[in-house]
Write a protein that holds these residues in place. Structure first.
Motif, PDB file in Angstrom:
ATOM      1  N   SER A  26       0.942  -1.154   0.005  1.00  8.59           N
ATOM      2  CA  SER A  26       0.034   0.127   0.004  1.00  8.59           C
ATOM      3  C   SER A  26       1.005   1.312  -0.119  1.00  8.59           C
ATOM      4  N   ARG A  28       1.725   5.144   1.248  1.00 10.10           N
ATOM      5  CA  ARG A  28       1.744   6.505   2.208  1.00 10.10           C
ATOM      6  C   ARG A  28       2.677   7.631   1.660  1.00 10.10           C
ATOM      7  N   TRP A  40      -3.797   6.559   3.061  1.00  8.56           N
ATOM      8  CA  TRP A  40      -3.191   5.371   2.966  1.00  8.56           C
ATOM      9  C   TRP A  40      -4.066   4.443   1.982  1.00  8.56           C
ATOM     10  N   VAL A 113       3.604  -1.565   3.700  1.00 10.77           N
ATOM     11  CA  VAL A 113       3.395  -0.231   3.358  1.00 10.77           C
ATOM     12  C   VAL A 113       4.763   0.453   2.625  1.00 10.77           C
TER      13      VAL A 113
END
Length: 133
Positions: A26, A28, A40, A113
């Motif tokens: 993901s 950020r 996010w 992330v």
């Protein structure tokens, strides 16, 4: 492996489904917008996203190079997704993982992330500090 995920804004006016690989990183970002809204996102190809309800309930915000559309519900203000066309990855839909209704807290905690330094247009590098993201 992709999973069919359903999502919505807070009031439920905007609803969508997306095929998301929860093992893929993901994102950020520390750009001026993402930092303020604590973005996010999971990025998916446009073919893997379907808006089920609420097209008329969406507002749109663009800034900077105006390559990305940040959508928000006109009723509750939540940003469930955005659309863009990046020179690096091509067309995409950025799904706000916080708006996924059928992804458990345990699954969210396991999402990898990737931090990107959008503030300095260094999209392939993390910012020097990312603990606040």
């Amino acid at each position: 492996m992709k999973k069919t995920c359903h999502g919505s804004c807070h009031c439920g006016a905007v609803r969508f489904t997306a095929e998301i690989d929860l093992a893929a990183p993901s994102l950020r970002c520390n750009c001026s917008f993402c930092l303020k809204v604590r973005c996010w996102a999971s990025l998916v190809p446009p073919a893997d996203f379907r808006l089920l309800a609420g097209a008329a309930d969406l507002g749109e915000y663009r800034f900077g190079a105006r390559r990305e559309s940040h959508y928000f519900c006109r009723h509750c203000g939540v940003r469930p997704f955005g659309r863009g066309d990046s020179p690096r990855i091509g067309p995409f839909v950025g799904i706000s993982v916080s708006c996924l209704d059928d992804v458990s807290a345990a699954e969210l905690a396991q999402l990898p992330v990737t931090f990107v330094d959008g503030r300095h247009d260094a999209w392939d590098a993390p910012p020097q500090e990312c603990r606040h993201l």
